[in-house]
Design an enzyme around this catalytic site. Structure first.
Site, PDB file in Angstrom:
ATOM      1  N   ASP A   1       0.869  -1.166   0.000  1.00  0.00           N
ATOM      2  CA  ASP A   1       0.000   0.000   0.000  1.00  0.00           C
ATOM      3  C   ASP A   1       0.914   1.225   0.000  1.00  0.00           C
ATOM      4  OD1 ASP A   1      -2.086   1.786   0.037  1.00  0.00           O
ATOM      5  OD2 ASP A   1      -3.200   0.748   1.600  1.00  0.00           O
TER       6      ASP A   1
HETATM    7  C1  BGC Z   1      -4.965   3.308  -0.076  1.00  0.00           C
HETATM    8  C2  BGC Z   1      -5.045   2.339  -1.246  1.00  0.00           C
HETATM    9  C3  BGC Z   1      -4.863   3.095  -2.531  1.00  0.00           C
HETATM   10  C4  BGC Z   1      -3.523   3.797  -2.493  1.00  0.00           C
HETATM   11  C5  BGC Z   1      -3.224   4.598  -3.732  1.00  0.00           C
HETATM   12  C6  BGC Z   1      -3.708   4.138  -0.128  1.00  0.00           C
HETATM   13  O1  BGC Z   1      -3.745   5.149   0.817  1.00  0.00           O
HETATM   14  O2  BGC Z   1      -5.039   2.601   1.140  1.00  0.00           O
HETATM   15  O3  BGC Z   1      -6.287   1.674  -1.223  1.00  0.00           O
HETATM   16  O4  BGC Z   1      -4.954   2.238  -3.617  1.00  0.00           O
HETATM   17  O5  BGC Z   1      -3.516   4.705  -1.398  1.00  0.00           O
HETATM   18  O6  BGC Z   1      -4.052   5.704  -3.823  1.00  0.00           O
END
Ligand code: BGC
Length: 659
Positions: free
Chosen positions: A222
């Site tokens: 993530d």
């Molecule tokens: C989120 C993800 C997301 C990623 C990119 C993170 O903060 O938890 O679900 O895909 O950011 O935006």
């Protein structure tokens, strides 16, 4: 020779592939490999303009995944993903960062609207279908967030402390099911799981995901979830997103000192190249058949099938009302999504709900927004009093339900609750439409409403879909995929978060309806619940044995009304005499069937090994124990008029000694 070959790269270039190029791209290894563009997800394309990353591109805002799941419709789920894929193709994205398949353990979780269900089977089958739909168009998926990221509170630090059985049966189960669809990537979560960050958790990434579940794709982090690049590589995390300068500093040193081998780097870099190869090989699949208009129509269609009629004394549909009063700013500016990375920027301009109701019924329409301070209440009461039906729009949007924090309450604001009670006291008939992304406690006002509709975060088609349903141009068929409790206090530990160090999952496998069943608690609306303008009766359950663990559950559903409708019927299984504790019942299959007025449909739902098995910690695998099982069928988890039973008598060789 594959276009992207490890042999063409130096060690330094291979290491460079293990983290991104900026926020949204994989690295290019000095121009030697093509780069893949990653984009959010999951309820529409939320892509940053490659030429100006501070700009988010416009796209179709589909209903968020909670509304998609209320459709219980796998064909729609497939179409939903394909619709997003087409916009990914048009804009040059390669991998869509979704679907999110985390389990809704508490109604407070700020991202519940992005997730499918409190039930792992349902989340798994929806997630699998989503991945199949997306990848059928040559766009990769990133199944997220692996795992035990069930709250937003302190999500980057607090450990989800989960016992092994609950981990497998509840939290990992959707991921395990989705592996059949061969997702190109999986995204690990921010949080530690049992004390080890998901990004460094070798047991979860390597032993379970790759080993036990057979995942052969790429694992990415993530955004910002990597705390220690060396430990992440050791744990077999392939790609750290976004770009981290620490990779170029720390990984070469670890290789030089022998803490990481070049083979370990090769294995990780190879996964990145495999992904790039997949992107290239998928080119022939990247066909766009829809248009902006058809994608909008898909958004409306799915919203129509996903909204849930919770209560109706007959006031709906609005076919005979001559005068309708609509109250609330939300009718004009509907909430269509929660906030954070799942929020899609649409350019669709809403037609107000009251305008659409006027057009679809021919009724005289009155409207008032919500900024009704004292002097205007009389005006509002008067309009409610004069109208045959008053429709009150309430809810909350991205400020309340959002990535990064949880809700603190599951009630509407006090002002909204007050407004419902005050207006309903003067109205002839009151319909309340709730726009929200997760369960709402309605106890203070539900008795004052003659009908309640849960519109959810239904995307850009919300008002068109809702007006069709309210006016009887379409029939409701959506059913909840999460329990609506009577109050927050009724949920496990009242929805308390952990202490910032750890969130102890001592509810074990008893999550969602499994919890309310075990505690024998009443709920506001049970898992699987939803009304229709049609009326269905269930009869004649029979069970046919097809194989050692394979059974068909067959039953009849009769539409006893004069309105056509679709019924989502559900099959639950209970292990009657297990040697371990098991839930009162678990969802193991469902069917959604169109049934004409006065028609009887015979429905067939298949059960297999997974319908009977639990995760046996001693064996380290799923295990189905011989004995009696009860099978229930009906219209919700608390309306199961049909019951049958079967005796599992699998080969003695698979069984362990009974007490
Ligand atoms: C989120 C993800 C997301 C990623 C990119 C993170 O903060 O938890 O679900 O895909 O950011 O935006």
């Amino acid at each position: 020779m594959k276009k992207n070959d490890l042999k063409n790269l130096t060690l330094e270039e291979k290491i460079s592939l293990l983290t991104g190029d900026g926020n949204w791209k994989t690295a290019g290894a000095n121009g030697k490999v093509k780069q893949a563009w990653l984009s959010d997800g999951p309820s529409g394309l939320r892509m940053h303009n490659p030429n100006n990353v501070s700009e988010t591109l416009r796209a179709t805002a589909l209903p968020t995944c909670h509304v998609l799941s209320y459709t219980w419709d796998l064909a729609l789920c497939y179409e939903y993903a394909q619709t997003i894929a087409e916009e990914a193709i048009l804009n040059g994205a390669d991998v869509l960062l979704g679907p999110g398949v985390n389990i809704k353990r508490s109604p407070l979780c700020g991202r519940n609207f992005e997730y499918f269900s409190e039930d792992p089977y349902l989340a798994g089958i929806m997630g699998k279908t989503y991945v199949e739909g997306m990848q059928s168009k040559g766009i990769g998926t990133s199944v997220k967030h692996y795992c035990a990221n069930n709250r937003e509170f302190d999500r980057c630090h607090q450990s989800g402390d989960v016992d092994e059985r609950a981990l497998h049966e509840i939290y990992l189960k959707p991921f395990e099911m989705i592996m059949e669809a061969k997702p190109w990537t999986v995204m690990c979560s921010y949080n530690p799981v049992n004390g080890i960050y998901a990004s460094e958790n070798k047991k979860l990434l390597n032993d379970v995901l790759r080993g036990q579940f057979g995942f052969d794709g790429l694992i990415m982090s993530d955004w910002g979830a990597v705390h220690n690049p060396v430990r992440a590589v050791e744990a077999t995390l392939d790609l750290c997103m976004p770009y981290s300068p620490r990779y170029a500093e720390e990984i070469p040193a670890a290789v030089a000192e022998g803490r990481l081998s070049e083979k370990q780097i090769d294995e990780r870099a190879q996964k990145v190249l495999d992904l790039l190869n997949k992107c290239e090989e998928a080119a022939p699949l990247k066909k766009v058949t829809g248009t902006k208009e058809s994608r909008h129509e898909t958004a409306v269609k799915i919203a129509r099938e996903g909204m849930v009629l919770l209560k109706n004394d007959g006031v709906l549909p609005l076919t005979s009302a001559k005068k309708v009063f609509v109250y609330g700013n939300i009718a004009k500016n509907p909430f269509i999504s929660g906030g954070g990375s799942g929020k899609v920027k649409t350019d669709f301009v809403q037609t107000p709900l009251h305008t659409l109701i006027g057009e679809k019924t021919g009724a005289q329409i009155e409207y008032e927004g919500a900024n009704a301070w004292e002097p205007f209440w009389r005006n509002i009461y008067q309009k409610a009093y004069e109208a045959d039906v008053t429709v009150i729009t309430v809810g909350h949007g991205p400020e309340t339900e959002c990535e990064g924090f949880d809700r603190s309450s599951i009630r509407l604001s006090a002002e909204q609750e007050d407004a419902i009670l005050r207006i309903a006291a003067h109205a002839n008939k009151t319909v309340v439409a709730v726009y929200a992304g997760s369960a709402v406690d309605m106890s203070r006002w539900i008795d004052a409403a003659d009908a309640v509709v849960f519109a959810g975060f239904a995307g850009e088609g919300v008002n068109e879909a809702l007006s069709d349903l309210l006016c009887g141009k379409a029939n409701f068929c959506g059913k909840l995929t999460e329990t609506f409790p009577l109050s927050l206090a009724d949920t496990f530990k009242g929805g308390a978060t952990g202490d910032g160090e750890a969130d102890v999952y001592d509810d074990g496998i008893f999550v969602g309806y499994r919890y309310f069943d075990k505690m024998k608690k009443e709920v506001l609306f049970p898992f699987g619940y939803g009304l229709s303008y049609a009326k269905f009766e269930y009869s004649n359950l029979r069970i046919e044995k097809k194989g050692e663990y394979d059974y068909d559950v067959i039953y009849d559903i009769t539409n006893v009304s004069s309105v056509a409708g679709k019924e989502i019927s559900q099959v639950y299984v209970k292990d009657v005499s297990a040697m371990v504790h098991r839930p009162e019942k678990e969802l193991k299959g469902f069917s959604k069937d169109f049934i004409a007025p006065h028609e009887t449909r015979t429905v067939r739902v298949k059960l297999d090994f997974s319908s009977f098995a639990y995760y046996n910690v001693s064996l380290g695998r799923w295990y189905a124990e011989n004995g009696w099982f009860e099978v229930y069928a009906g219209g919700s988890s608390r309306f199961l008029p049909l019951k049958g039973r079967l005796l599992l008598e699998a080969d003695e060789k698979t069984q362990y000694s009974v007490r």
